[in-house]
Design a protein around this motif. Structure first.
Motif, PDB file in Angstrom:
ATOM      1  N   ASP A 299      70.602  69.906  33.185  1.00 40.83           N
ATOM      2  CA  ASP A 299      71.799  69.151  32.801  1.00 40.83           C
ATOM      3  C   ASP A 299      71.527  67.656  32.746  1.00 40.83           C
ATOM      4  O   ASP A 299      71.972  66.958  31.819  1.00 40.83           O
ATOM      5  N   VAL A 300      70.801  67.147  33.742  1.00 41.21           N
ATOM      6  CA  VAL A 300      70.496  65.709  33.781  1.00 41.21           C
ATOM      7  C   VAL A 300      69.577  65.321  32.628  1.00 41.21           C
ATOM      8  O   VAL A 300      69.787  64.287  31.970  1.00 41.21           O
ATOM      9  N   MET A 301      68.555  66.143  32.355  1.00 38.14           N
ATOM     10  CA  MET A 301      67.631  65.847  31.256  1.00 38.14           C
ATOM     11  C   MET A 301      68.368  65.724  29.934  1.00 38.14           C
ATOM     12  O   MET A 301      68.172  64.779  29.166  1.00 38.14           O
ATOM     13  N   ILE A 322      64.839  55.728  22.784  1.00 35.11           N
ATOM     14  CA  ILE A 322      64.135  55.414  24.031  1.00 35.11           C
ATOM     15  C   ILE A 322      64.809  54.238  24.730  1.00 35.11           C
ATOM     16  O   ILE A 322      64.966  54.229  25.959  1.00 35.11           O
ATOM     17  N   HIS A 323      65.233  53.252  23.957  1.00 29.81           N
ATOM     18  CA  HIS A 323      65.964  52.104  24.526  1.00 29.81           C
ATOM     19  C   HIS A 323      67.258  52.584  25.199  1.00 29.81           C
ATOM     20  O   HIS A 323      67.619  52.106  26.285  1.00 29.81           O
ATOM     21  N   ALA A 328      70.383  53.892  30.121  1.00 27.00           N
ATOM     22  CA  ALA A 328      71.148  54.880  30.879  1.00 27.00           C
ATOM     23  C   ALA A 328      70.576  55.059  32.281  1.00 27.00           C
ATOM     24  O   ALA A 328      71.316  55.130  33.271  1.00 27.00           O
ATOM     25  N   LEU A 329      69.253  55.117  32.381  1.00 28.91           N
ATOM     26  CA  LEU A 329      68.611  55.295  33.688  1.00 28.91           C
ATOM     27  C   LEU A 329      68.862  54.110  34.609  1.00 28.91           C
ATOM     28  O   LEU A 329      69.052  54.268  35.817  1.00 28.91           O
ATOM     29  N   LYS A 334      72.104  58.470  40.328  1.00 24.16           N
ATOM     30  CA  LYS A 334      71.940  59.903  40.532  1.00 24.16           C
ATOM     31  C   LYS A 334      70.943  60.490  39.535  1.00 24.16           C
ATOM     32  O   LYS A 334      70.094  61.307  39.894  1.00 24.16           O
ATOM     33  N   MET A 335      71.047  60.063  38.280  1.00 21.35           N
ATOM     34  CA  MET A 335      70.132  60.549  37.256  1.00 21.35           C
ATOM     35  C   MET A 335      68.692  60.175  37.608  1.00 21.35           C
ATOM     36  O   MET A 335      67.772  61.003  37.506  1.00 21.35           O
ATOM     37  N   ARG A 336      68.486  58.929  38.042  1.00 23.68           N
ATOM     38  CA  ARG A 336      67.147  58.481  38.433  1.00 23.68           C
ATOM     39  C   ARG A 336      66.622  59.308  39.597  1.00 23.68           C
ATOM     40  O   ARG A 336      65.459  59.717  39.617  1.00 23.68           O
ATOM     41  N   ARG A 337      67.482  59.581  40.585  1.00 18.84           N
ATOM     42  CA  ARG A 337      67.059  60.300  41.777  1.00 18.84           C
ATOM     43  C   ARG A 337      66.645  61.739  41.441  1.00 18.84           C
ATOM     44  O   ARG A 337      65.605  62.217  41.902  1.00 18.84           O
TER      45      ARG A 337
END
Length: 373
Positions: A299-301, A322-323, A328-329, A334-337
């Motif tokens: 889901d995160v990907m 990519i930008h 977003a990251l 949470k997404m980064r983690r």
């Protein structure tokens, strides 16, 4: 070395009555289903028309290249439609569904052959992000929508046509063919001659003990290229044949790269060491994740990819997208983690796999030298 295009040029003058369908024919049908047919195939699916007629409709349309997966599909369709062997095959019951809100991508087509049998071809993953997401869902869901649609499709064909059948597909299409055969009724299974899985992923462990699947295992023919990645994913009960490819790495997933001599695939004994390493690493990685963690990762990907407005997999690495990912990251802790944690888990799985394989090689060497280990 020859490939499936050369095979049609060589064997295309023989009907299926003269020379029964073989594994190379199965790969050709599995490639032909990637084409997005229009004309009568799409508008009148219950009225069979020959591949020659279907090709005439297709090439009469505009922008044919946009309706195929790769340019070789256009060459394949022309050669097959012009041949005696494939041109007279009648196409029917074409389905092509893309349902984003249900994360579903499914397509199938049946070929009625002159020997009285039929081939049910299931399309593999297309270039849509929906199709790719559905593939990733296989890692934590017992079944995905396309698999259930494949079962319904097979039962519908079995009711419509009383004839021996073969099922097959490339990539996800191979997985769908196996699943459809495994979950068909015993009466339908009796009519299935073979099931062809061309470098398609396996299943989560739940299907391995399924009576319907075990009943079909002797009739499942699985083929993978020597550097297979996709076809080695998840679990397989059936043995597989390793085919030589003229390309390297992930490019070997392309069926046009598979080498053959006459009507036989050129084979080798084992997949490459790299393929074995990747397979073992991914299996170790998955084994250390719960279904909930796999679900969260997928889901995160795809949430990250969605920030770039990507609908098509080929656009993932566009600079503007990519930008968008980087932006977003930077704003979503949470997404980064989640991505960081699972990436480290993958690296750890790779280290464990390498250590295990090195230990196995040392043991084998000692045994070859006569030591008792």
């Amino acid at each position: 070395m020859a490939n499936i295009l050369d095979y049609i040029r060589w064997r295309g003058d023989l009907t299926f009555t003269q020379d029964p369908p073989n594994p190379v024919d199965a790969l050709i049908f599995s490639a032909l289903v990637y084409i997005r047919y229009g004309g009568r195939v799409e508008s009148q699916p219950t009225v069979p028309i020959s591949l020659t007629e279907a090709a005439e409709d297709f090439f009469a349309g505009d922008n044919c290249e946009a309706l195929v997966r790769v340019k070789n599909d256009l060459t394949l369709l022309r050669l097959a439609a012009d041949s005696v062997r494939f041109g007279s095959a009648r196409l029917c019951m074409y389905q092509d569904q893309l349902i984003p809100e249900q994360e579903t991508q499914f397509a199938a087509l049946t070929f009625l052959l002159d020997d009285g049998s039929m081939f049910l071809a299931f399309r593999g993953t297309d270039s849509t992000l929906v199709g790719w997401k559905e593939d990733f869902n296989m890692t934590f869901q017992q079944t995905i929508p396309a698999q259930r649609l494949a079962v319904r499709y097979t039962l519908a064909i079995a009711q419509e046509y009383v004839a021996p059948m073969r099922l097959g597909g490339h990539s996800k299409g191979g997985n769908l063919a196996v699943f459809a055969a495994a979950r068909s009724s015993p009466m339908v299974q009796q009519r299935i001659l073979q099931v062809y899985n061309h470098d398609g992923p396996g299943f989560t462990k739940y299907l391995m003990g399924d009576p319907g699947y075990l009943a079909m295992v002797p009739r499942i023919k699985t083929y993978v290229p020597q550097s297979s990645v996709i076809g080695m994913l998840l679990e397989h009960e059936e043995p597989y044949t390793v085919i030589r490819s003229k390309t390297v790495g992930l490019l070997q997933h392309d069926p046009y790269s598979w080498e053959l001599m006459g009507s036989q695939f050129l084979t080798t004994e084992e997949v490459t060491e790299g393929s074995h390493f990747l397979d073992a690493t991914i299996k170790t990685w998955f084994a250390e994740m719960t279904n909930q963690e796999r679900n969260q990762l997928v889901d995160v990907m795809f949430a990250l990819l969605g920030t770039g407005g990507v609908d098509n997999a080929i656009d993932i690495f566009q600079p503007k997208n990519i930008h968008a990912y980087v932006k977003a990251l930077s704003g979503d802790e949470k997404m980064r983690r989640v991505l960081s944690t699972e990436f480290l888990g993958l690296m750890d799985a790779a280290k464990k796999t390498r250590a295990k394989l090195e230990a196995e090689r040392k043991t084998e060497k000692l045994l070859e030298e006569g030591f008792d280990v």
